[in-house]
Design an enzyme around this catalytic site. Structure first.
Site, PDB file in Angstrom:
ATOM      1  N   SER A 138       0.876  -1.165   0.000  1.00 26.82           N
ATOM      2  CA  SER A 138       0.000   0.000   0.000  1.00 26.82           C
ATOM      3  C   SER A 138       0.915   1.217   0.000  1.00 26.82           C
ATOM      4  CB  SER A 138      -0.862  -0.021   1.254  1.00 26.82           C
ATOM      5  OG  SER A 138      -1.599   1.174   1.351  1.00 26.82           O
ATOM      6  N   LYS A 164      -0.858  -1.042  -4.600  1.00 26.73           N
ATOM      7  CA  LYS A 164      -2.069  -0.258  -4.311  1.00 26.73           C
ATOM      8  C   LYS A 164      -1.641   1.164  -4.033  1.00 26.73           C
ATOM      9  CE  LYS A 164      -4.518   0.016   0.113  1.00 26.73           C
ATOM     10  NZ  LYS A 164      -5.156  -0.814   1.164  1.00 26.73           N
ATOM     11  N   LYS A 166      -2.826   5.089  -2.873  1.00 30.28           N
ATOM     12  CA  LYS A 166      -3.866   5.853  -2.198  1.00 30.28           C
ATOM     13  C   LYS A 166      -4.293   6.998  -3.111  1.00 30.28           C
ATOM     14  CE  LYS A 166      -3.922   3.843   1.890  1.00 30.28           C
ATOM     15  NZ  LYS A 166      -5.130   3.261   2.496  1.00 30.28           N
ATOM     16  N   ASP A 191      -7.005   2.938  -3.425  1.00 28.40           N
ATOM     17  CA  ASP A 191      -7.736   2.969  -2.148  1.00 28.40           C
ATOM     18  C   ASP A 191      -8.063   4.419  -1.823  1.00 28.40           C
ATOM     19  OD1 ASP A 191      -8.805   2.619   0.366  1.00 28.40           O
ATOM     20  OD2 ASP A 191      -7.023   1.675   1.239  1.00 28.40           O
ATOM     21  N   GLU A 217     -10.832   0.392  -3.825  1.00 32.11           N
ATOM     22  CA  GLU A 217     -11.101   0.108  -2.409  1.00 32.11           C
ATOM     23  C   GLU A 217     -11.790   1.290  -1.754  1.00 32.11           C
ATOM     24  OE1 GLU A 217      -7.600  -1.381  -0.415  1.00 32.11           O
ATOM     25  OE2 GLU A 217      -8.425  -1.018   1.586  1.00 32.11           O
ATOM     26  N   ASP A 242     -13.524  -1.843   2.787  1.00 33.05           N
ATOM     27  CA  ASP A 242     -12.613  -1.880   3.926  1.00 33.05           C
ATOM     28  C   ASP A 242     -13.383  -1.289   5.115  1.00 33.05           C
ATOM     29  OD1 ASP A 242     -10.719  -1.162   5.872  1.00 33.05           O
ATOM     30  OD2 ASP A 242      -9.205  -0.456   4.484  1.00 33.05           O
ATOM     31  N   LYS A 266      -9.586  -6.773   7.991  1.00 34.18           N
ATOM     32  CA  LYS A 266      -8.572  -6.379   8.971  1.00 34.18           C
ATOM     33  C   LYS A 266      -9.023  -6.906  10.317  1.00 34.18           C
ATOM     34  CE  LYS A 266      -7.159  -2.125   6.647  1.00 34.18           C
ATOM     35  NZ  LYS A 266      -7.328  -0.661   6.599  1.00 34.18           N
ATOM     36  N   GLY A 294      -3.908  -4.014   6.134  1.00 32.13           N
ATOM     37  CA  GLY A 294      -2.891  -3.665   7.125  1.00 32.13           C
ATOM     38  C   GLY A 294      -3.184  -2.316   7.749  1.00 32.13           C
TER      39      GLY A 294
HETATM   40  O1  OSB Z   1      -7.085   1.778   4.205  1.00 32.20           O
HETATM   41  O2  OSB Z   1      -5.894   0.058   4.085  1.00 32.20           O
HETATM   42  C1  OSB Z   1      -6.082   1.178   4.563  1.00 32.20           C
HETATM   43  C2  OSB Z   1      -3.120   2.213   6.741  1.00 32.20           C
HETATM   44  C3  OSB Z   1      -3.778   2.840   7.775  1.00 32.20           C
HETATM   45  C4  OSB Z   1      -5.134   2.946   7.742  1.00 32.20           C
HETATM   46  C5  OSB Z   1      -5.864   2.432   6.666  1.00 32.20           C
HETATM   47  C6  OSB Z   1      -5.219   1.785   5.628  1.00 32.20           C
HETATM   48  C7  OSB Z   1      -3.818   1.701   5.662  1.00 32.20           C
HETATM   49  C8  OSB Z   1      -3.022   1.109   4.593  1.00 32.20           C
HETATM   50  C9  OSB Z   1      -1.665   0.587   4.959  1.00 32.20           C
HETATM   51  O3  OSB Z   1      -3.378   1.093   3.447  1.00 32.20           O
HETATM   52  C10 OSB Z   1      -1.587  -0.883   4.918  1.00 32.20           C
HETATM   53  C11 OSB Z   1      -0.298  -1.392   5.496  1.00 32.20           C
HETATM   54  O4  OSB Z   1      -0.208  -1.601   6.736  1.00 32.20           O
HETATM   55  O5  OSB Z   1       0.632  -1.618   4.726  1.00 32.20           O
HETATM   56 MG    MG Z   2      -8.194   0.592   2.859  1.00 31.43          MG
END
Ligand code: OSB
Ligand code: MG
Length: 383
Positions: A138, A164, A166, A191, A217, A242, A266, A294
């Site tokens: 991510s 992925k 953001k 995402d 996402e 999510d 999660k 994560g």
């Molecule tokens: O939306 O998946 C998410 C991190 C913090 C809060 C929300 C998200 C995330 C990530 C990081 O996308 C995922 C990771 O731990 O690598």
């Molecule tokens: Mg997410």
């Protein structure tokens, strides 16, 4: 498994600087305040869990501070009952509404403890079937498109199977266009962390539909399953939920409404392994793939994510990456490593499968509390 009798919980807040700031549509994290839960039973055996609640109530309503209070004041007393089984913890805590991350952290610690007492790796105890899990990354919002491309190049080089990125309003379609034109064939997803609305952004989502994304996402608000269902009908790209899925009931509603075609699970967001397994089973019935999300975990939470990713149904690469992506030094050993094929091998040691570096944990601790199980009373006790 005979029932466990818990003696106490040890709560610790660790303060860990991230190697690089992590930015999403809801904010930027530079430092992770992490709540580590240790459960100790009356034989002196211990288990570890990590609470993934963030510093502020922006990803979800919980924060590390609310989770601390919920665990100490409300969860611990309920664990005093005549012994406990890991697969029954969520049910035992059912009088407490919400607070999934607080519940999930304690439950994970009890799973670790129980598997150690059985001399089984946690993933086996959970019913995992995979000995190697597939990993994606991510990538947070970067300060420029060039920087994003550089990070992607580096992650692909390391072998990660899925990228992925953001997105947020104003930093979306253009990024996807640039990345897709540079990398025609990579497995790519976006995402949005709930930053869009159907009214305003349906046209943009339809544009995103042209770039062969593995998924989009959580484009819309967490509570908005109906609009996700409407949007999904207009897209060929699968939507993945999510934030919207905080319980097995949420998953059932989303699946019945056809609000998504993929679910990110999660552990913290759904309240632990038992709920995660239930959601995974529901998704499997609907032929919907799931993957492990994560929350910028330290090695302890990361190890729990690896165990979960070994369950059937977790067929897409998760956001489970190497310790080194987030931390200059992790709090477990060995650190989590990813092969050049973008995989992690599940550990063979009992419990979550890694050693905790107590010296390092001690150094990073900024607050701690010992909570005897059962000796506290709540002002309103559930019956
Ligand atoms: O939306 O998946 C998410 C991190 C913090 C809060 C929300 C998200 C995330 C990530 C990081 O996308 C995922 C990771 O731990 O690598
Ligand atoms: Mg997410």
């Amino acid at each position: 498994m005979s029932r466990l009798q818990l003696d106490r919980l040890e709560l610790r807040e660790l303060n860990l600087p991230l190697k690089y700031p992590f930015e999403t549509s809801f904010g930027r994290t530079t430092n992770r305040r992490v709540l580590i839960v240790q459960v100790i039973d009356n034989s002196g055996a211990t288990g570890y869990g990590e609470c993934v609640a963030m510093e502020g109530p922006f990803y979800s309503a919980e924060t590390i501070d609310t989770a601390w209070i919920i665990i100490a004041k409300h969860i611990a007393p309920l664990l005093a009952t005549q012994g406990i089984r890991a697969d029954n913890v969520f049910q035992t805590l059912s009088a407490i509404r919400g607070n999934q991350m607080a519940k999930g952290a304690v439950e994970a610690a009890i799973w670790d403890l129980e598997s150690k007492r059985l001399s089984l790796p946690l993933w086996k105890h959970l019913g995992g079937t995979r000995t190697e899990i597939a990993c994606g990354v991510s990538i947070g919002i970067q300060s420029s498109t060039d920087e994003l491309l550089e990070v992607i190049a580096r992650e692909l080089d390391s072998g990660y199977q899925r990228i992925k990125i953001k997105i947020k309003p104003g930093q979306d379609l253009k990024l996807v266009q640039v990345v897709r034109s540079r990398y025609k064939d990579i497995v790519l997803s976006v995402d949005a962390n709930a930053a869009y609305s159907l009214d305003r952004d349906a046209a943009l989502m339809k544009e995103l539909d042209n770039y062969n994304l593995l998924m989009i996402e959580q484009p819309l608000a967490p509570g908005d399953l109906v609009d996700h269902a409407k949007l999904q009908r207009q897209l060929s790209t699968p939507l993945c939920l999510d934030e919207s899925i905080a319980s097995a009931a949420d998953a059932r509603h989303a699946l019945e409404l056809r609000a998504c075609r993929i679910i990110n699970i999660k552990l913290g967001r759904v309240g632990g392994f038992s709920q995660a397994r239930e959601i995974q089973a529901l998704a499997l019935q609907h032929e919907i793939p799931v993957w492990c999300g994560g929350m910028l975990e330290t090695g302890i939470g990361r190890a729990h994510n690896i165990a979960m990713s070994s369950l059937p149904g977790f067929t897409l690469p998760g956001d489970v990456s190497a310790s080194q992506r987030y931390w200059s030094e992790d709090i477990i050993e060995p650190e989590v490593e990813v092969s050049s094929r973008g995989t992690i091998e599940v550990p063979t040691a009992p419990g979550f499968g890694f050693r905790v570096r107590n010296d390092r944990v001690e150094k990073l601790t900024v607050r701690s509390e010992t909570v005897p199980v059962g000796s506290l009373t709540t002002s309103t006790s559930a019956v």
